[in-house]
Design a protein around this motif. Structure first.
Motif, PDB file in Angstrom:
ATOM      1  N   UNK A  16       8.210  85.775  38.102  1.00 18.28           N
ATOM      2  CA  UNK A  16       9.026  85.429  38.686  1.00 18.28           C
ATOM      3  C   UNK A  16       9.794  85.938  40.593  1.00 18.28           C
ATOM      4  N   UNK A  17      10.283  87.592  40.070  1.00 20.40           N
ATOM      5  CA  UNK A  17       9.892  87.959  42.059  1.00 20.40           C
ATOM      6  C   UNK A  17       8.976  86.937  42.926  1.00 20.40           C
ATOM      7  N   UNK A  18       7.659  87.028  42.265  1.00 19.69           N
ATOM      8  CA  UNK A  18       7.232  86.167  43.066  1.00 19.69           C
ATOM      9  C   UNK A  18       7.247  84.118  43.649  1.00 19.69           C
ATOM     10  N   UNK A  21      10.509  84.772  45.206  1.00 22.71           N
ATOM     11  CA  UNK A  21      10.291  84.757  46.707  1.00 22.71           C
ATOM     12  C   UNK A  21       9.253  83.978  47.474  1.00 22.71           C
ATOM     13  N   UNK A  22       9.356  83.533  46.846  1.00 24.22           N
ATOM     14  CA  UNK A  22       8.798  81.907  48.328  1.00 24.22           C
ATOM     15  C   UNK A  22       9.927  81.226  48.053  1.00 24.22           C
ATOM     16  N   UNK A 229       8.075  75.353  41.305  1.00 19.33           N
ATOM     17  CA  UNK A 229       7.326  76.346  41.323  1.00 19.33           C
ATOM     18  C   UNK A 229       8.848  77.156  41.060  1.00 19.33           C
ATOM     19  N   UNK A 230       9.552  77.799  42.156  1.00 22.12           N
ATOM     20  CA  UNK A 230      11.122  78.698  42.409  1.00 22.12           C
ATOM     21  C   UNK A 230      11.583  77.995  40.717  1.00 22.12           C
ATOM     22  N   UNK A 231      11.751  76.409  40.841  1.00 22.48           N
ATOM     23  CA  UNK A 231      13.020  76.450  39.983  1.00 22.48           C
ATOM     24  C   UNK A 231      12.351  76.104  38.328  1.00 22.48           C
ATOM     25  N   UNK A 232      11.567  75.152  38.488  1.00 22.84           N
ATOM     26  CA  UNK A 232      11.894  74.705  36.741  1.00 22.84           C
ATOM     27  C   UNK A 232      10.829  74.992  36.540  1.00 22.84           C
ATOM     28  N   UNK A 233       9.667  76.534  36.733  1.00 22.76           N
ATOM     29  CA  UNK A 233       9.056  77.452  36.186  1.00 22.76           C
ATOM     30  C   UNK A 233      10.157  78.332  36.071  1.00 22.76           C
ATOM     31  N   UNK A 259       8.287  90.860  46.789  1.00 27.07           N
ATOM     32  CA  UNK A 259       7.299  88.810  46.762  1.00 27.07           C
ATOM     33  C   UNK A 259       7.506  89.137  47.418  1.00 27.07           C
ATOM     34  N   UNK A 260       8.148  88.479  48.660  1.00 29.62           N
ATOM     35  CA  UNK A 260       8.641  87.682  49.544  1.00 29.62           C
ATOM     36  C   UNK A 260       8.165  88.506  51.044  1.00 29.62           C
TER      37      UNK A 260
END
Length: 303
Positions: A16-18, A21-22, A229-233, A259-260
């Motif tokens: 989740x941090x990956x 992180x984006x 990526x950052x929201x749905x998944x 991660x960022x």
């Protein structure tokens, strides 16, 4: 929901941090061309559509009980509508690095909120110490020079802190879905429908989104990546980890800067400095204190 987290929960937090992180990078690209409320509205609306498709393909349907949809509305407000709007606006006013430091306040607010509103996640000295150590690591890793900006543009920094408090309240409130028998993917799908119902009319009313000039392809790609990526998944994993880790899921905000920075080094070729490694080591120490297994091992060895 115990204070200690198992290996599955830690693996979920790392993944989740990956994904999250984006998000600071994606927002940083998009907010230069698209107003913040409009970005937030598109983000949750696209995520809602994607998750409805995934739910159908998985053979799942959203429950239609009133108490569940009341929960979706409150969760969408606390986890999406309020923090997304505040953070996106703040990132148009202050550097992303400072925003990510302020975002790392989320676990501190979470342990305090959980102590007040839950019976099984009370504040303990190791947990509080671990969170404070982790926050120190984030500050060291991103750079203490950014702290010189604290006190300037106070309104934007206050917006970030309100957003982190909203995340903390949302994490504790969302625990109720386990008791209601709602699966993590259903929670995410219902939550984004509710937050879309809040943010889309708000963006149209406040920013007249239909009048915005067509953004560039990089900005469009950033918003799509943010939604998919950052929201749905990301939020499906968030709620899945919550079922085994409780409000400890918000510890992810200590891992997001790690991660960022690592993504920047791997993808963009950015140089890693000694402070990055020092900060990561301090964060790891804080997370070990929160996890509790190392302390338990030490106590058993002494006994």
């Amino acid at each position: 929901m115990s204070q200690q987290m198992d290996n599955r929960a830690w693996a979920g937090l790392l993944f989740l941090s990956v994904l999250w992180g984006g998000s600071f990078f994606f927002v940083g690209v998009a907010v230069t061309e698209v107003p913040p409320l409009t970005i937030a509205a598109i983000r949750v609306l696209l995520a809602a559509v994607i998750l409805q498709i995934v739910l159908r393909l998985s053979g799942l349907v959203l429950p239609w009980r009133r108490e569940v949809w009341q929960g979706f509305l409150v969760s969408g407000l606390l986890n999406n509508a309020i923090p997304f709007s505040l953070f996106f606006w703040a990132q148009s006013q202050i550097p992303s690095g400072l925003a990510s430091i302020l975002n790392a306040m989320t676990p501190i607010f979470t342990v305090l909120v959980a102590h007040v509103f839950t019976a099984d996640e009370k504040l303990t000295p190791p947990r509080l110490l671990g969170v404070l150590i982790g926050f120190t690591g984030v500050t060291v890793m991103i750079g203490t020079d950014l702290l010189s900006g604290i006190g300037h543009n106070v309104l934007a920094q206050g917006a970030c802190l309100l957003a982190t408090l909203s995340y903390a309240l949302g994490a504790v409130y969302s625990r109720r879905f386990s008791r209601l028998g709602v699966a993590p993917m259903q929670v995410a799908g219902g939550q984004f429908i509710a937050s879309s119902a809040i943010l889309v009319p708000l963006a149209l009313l406040v920013e007249q989104s239909w009048q915005i000039a067509t953004p560039s392809w990089p900005a469009i790609a950033a918003i799509v990546a943010l939604a998919v990526l950052s929201t749905a998944l990301g939020f499906v994993i968030y709620f899945r980890v919550m079922t085994v880790a409780g409000s400890n899921v918000n510890l992810v905000t200590l891992l997001v800067p790690v991660s960022a920075i690592l993504l920047g080094a791997l993808v963009l070729g950015e140089q890693l400095a000694p402070r990055h490694f020092a900060g990561m080591a301090i964060i790891a120490l804080g997370l070990l204190a929160i996890d509790g297994r190392v302390l338990s091992l030490i106590r058993r060895s002494r006994a």
